[in-house]
Design an enzyme around this catalytic site. Sequence first.
Site, PDB file in Angstrom:
ATOM      1  N   PHE A 140     133.050  84.506  40.202  1.00  0.00           N
ATOM      2  CA  PHE A 140     133.409  85.920  40.200  1.00  0.00           C
ATOM      3  C   PHE A 140     132.895  86.510  41.508  1.00  0.00           C
ATOM      4  CE2 PHE A 140     132.844  90.325  38.812  1.00  0.00           C
ATOM      5  CZ  PHE A 140     133.969  90.516  38.034  1.00  0.00           C
ATOM      6  N   ASP A 209     124.872  82.232  35.421  1.00  0.00           N
ATOM      7  CA  ASP A 209     125.535  83.477  35.041  1.00  0.00           C
ATOM      8  C   ASP A 209     126.304  83.203  33.743  1.00  0.00           C
ATOM      9  OD1 ASP A 209     127.451  85.517  34.707  1.00  0.00           O
ATOM     10  OD2 ASP A 209     127.424  85.983  36.849  1.00  0.00           O
ATOM     11  N   TYR A 234     129.088  93.563  27.918  1.00  0.00           N
ATOM     12  CA  TYR A 234     130.297  94.295  27.498  1.00  0.00           C
ATOM     13  C   TYR A 234     131.488  93.373  27.247  1.00  0.00           C
ATOM     14  CZ  TYR A 234     130.804  94.142  32.611  1.00  0.00           C
ATOM     15  OH  TYR A 234     130.841  93.727  33.916  1.00  0.00           O
ATOM     16  N   LYS A 235     131.310  92.067  27.411  1.00  0.00           N
ATOM     17  CA  LYS A 235     132.397  91.122  27.134  1.00  0.00           C
ATOM     18  C   LYS A 235     132.246  90.637  25.686  1.00  0.00           C
ATOM     19  CE  LYS A 235     132.934  90.301  32.041  1.00  0.00           C
ATOM     20  NZ  LYS A 235     132.448  89.572  33.217  1.00  0.00           N
ATOM     21  N   ARG A 383     145.655  85.969  31.460  1.00  0.00           N
ATOM     22  CA  ARG A 383     144.390  85.567  30.849  1.00  0.00           C
ATOM     23  C   ARG A 383     144.317  86.113  29.424  1.00  0.00           C
ATOM     24  NH1 ARG A 383     138.504  86.999  33.063  1.00  0.00           N
ATOM     25  NH2 ARG A 383     139.213  88.987  32.270  1.00  0.00           N
TER      26      ARG A 383
HETATM   27  C1  LIG Z   1     132.020  90.245  34.367  1.00  0.00           C
HETATM   28  C2  LIG Z   1     131.238  89.503  35.394  1.00  0.00           C
HETATM   29  C3  LIG Z   1     130.351  90.179  36.236  1.00  0.00           C
HETATM   30  C4  LIG Z   1     130.251  91.662  36.168  1.00  0.00           C
HETATM   31  O1  LIG Z   1     129.265  92.185  36.984  1.00  0.00           O
HETATM   32  P1  LIG Z   1     128.927  93.734  36.862  1.00  0.00           P
HETATM   33  O2  LIG Z   1     127.775  93.905  37.736  1.00  0.00           O
HETATM   34  O3  LIG Z   1     128.669  94.015  35.413  1.00  0.00           O
HETATM   35  O4  LIG Z   1     130.117  94.501  37.276  1.00  0.00           O
HETATM   36  C5  LIG Z   1     129.587  89.426  37.114  1.00  0.00           C
HETATM   37  N1  LIG Z   1     129.695  88.090  37.178  1.00  0.00           N
HETATM   38  C6  LIG Z   1     130.578  87.415  36.388  1.00  0.00           C
HETATM   39  C7  LIG Z   1     130.672  85.926  36.477  1.00  0.00           C
HETATM   40  C8  LIG Z   1     131.371  88.106  35.489  1.00  0.00           C
HETATM   41  O5  LIG Z   1     132.233  87.453  34.726  1.00  0.00           O
END
Ligand SMILES: *Cc1c(COP(=O)(O)O)cnc(C)c1O
Length: 412
Positions: A140, A209, A234-235, A383
Site C-alpha cells: 500500500f 502491517d 476500520y477494515k 476488488r
Molecule cells: C488501509 C491501509 C493503510 C491505511 O493507512 P491510514 O494511515 O489509516 O490511512 C495503510 N497500510 C495498508 C497496508 C493498508 O491496507
Amino acid sequence: MSELTARAAELDAADELAGTRKQFVLDTASDHAADAAGVYLDGNSLGALPAAVPGRVDDVVRRQWGALRIRSWDESGWWTAPERIGDRIAPLVGAAAGQIVVGDSTSVNVFKALVGAVRLVSSEHGDETRDEILVDATTFPTDGYIAGSAARMTGCTLRPVTPAEVPGALSARTAAVLLNHVDYRTGRLHDLPSLTAAVHAAGAVAVWDLCHSAGALPVGLDEHGVDLAVGCTYKYLNGGPGSPAYLYVREDLQDRFDSPLPGWNSHAEPFGMRDAYEPASGALRGRVGTPDILSMLALEAALEVWGGVSIEAVRTKSLALTDFFLECVSAYVPQGRVESLTPLAHEERGSQVALRCDDAGDVMKRLIQRGVVGDFRHPDVLRFGFTPLYVGFGDVERAARVLAETLGDLAG
Ligand SMILES: *Cc1c(COP(=O)(O)O)cnc(C)c1O
C-alpha cells in the site's frame, strides 16, 4: 432455483457465524431492486456499522463529555482507553495483553514502528553497520512513502523488494523489514511465520502491517515472534471511518523501544510536566499525544461483536466464502472475461477476491448501482472483500450473478 442458489441456502443454514450479522446495520431487500438486495463486499475498505456503536457514541458525547466533562478522563476511563482497547484487539491478532496500544493512523504507526525498529537494531549492535530497510515493493503506497522517510531519517537505504525476494535480499546490512500480511490489491496472504523467521535469522527486525488480515484470519503475533506490528481498525475490525490504528511492540522489546514520537502521553509521569523525557514502561510507550477519544470509544463499542467469536471460525468461513465466490464467478461469467489475481491456495489467500477485468471502473460503477458494493483499484481490478461476520453465502451467489449480468449487459 439453480444448483448454486440451493447450495448457498444450505451453506447459510449451516453457518455457525450467521447470527453475528444481526449485530450490524446493513441494507434490507427493500433498499434495492428486488433481485438484488444490497450486498456489501467492501468491508476490507470500510467495515459496516455495528449496531451498538450509535448508542455508545451518543452516551460518550452527551453524558461523558456533555455532563461529566473533564471528569471523564478518569471516571469514564478515557485516559487508559488506548491500552484497554489494545488489550481487546490483542486476542484477535494472537497477542497476550500489554503489548498493543491504540491511537493515531496506520501511517503514523508505520513511522513509529520502522524508526523504532532501526533504533532497536543500532542499540543492540552499538554501531550503524545495519543500514538497509527492506520494504514490500507491492505495498500500500503510504507504507512505502513512510518507509522512505524513515530510511532518510535513520541514515538507511530503502530497498523495495517483493515479499518473495525478501529471503534472498536479507544480509548483515539489513536493519528492518516492513511487510504486509495480506496484499491490499491482490488479496495474497504472505507467509508471516517463515518470513519472520528469515528476518530474525539475518539479525534484523520484522515489522508487519496487518491492515488486511486483522479480523479476517489468525495472525499469531506472539506465536511467531513478530517484533513490531501495526494495523488499522476500520477494515475488518469495523471501527468506523478514521478509527484509530494500533501498534504492537513485543513485550521483551518494550524497554528498548525508542519511539521517534515521544509525546507527553508516553512519559513515565505525564502530569509531572518535566523538562526531560522519560519513557513509560510497557505498551503505552507507543502513545504520543491526547487520544482521539470519540473515534476510539466508537471502536471499543464496535469490538463488542467479537464476544464469543473465534478468529479460527472467521477464517474457516472466510475461505468458504471466497471459494464459493470463485466457483460462482466461473459458473456464471463467460470464460476469459475476468481473471482472478487472488491465489487459489488457501494458505496464500486473505479474505478478498481481486478480479482483473477490462473496463473495471465502469463495471464497478454499474455493480454499485445494483447494490453490489465492492471497489475498483487502478488500473483494472475489481476488488471484493468478504467479512465473515456479516456476509453470507446467498450474498456471494447474488454478487457473482449480478457481476455476470452486468458484464453481459456491457457486451450486448
Ligand atoms: C488501509 C491501509 C493503510 C491505511 O493507512 P491510514 O494511515 O489509516 O490511512 C495503510 N497500510 C495498508 C497496508 C493498508 O491496507
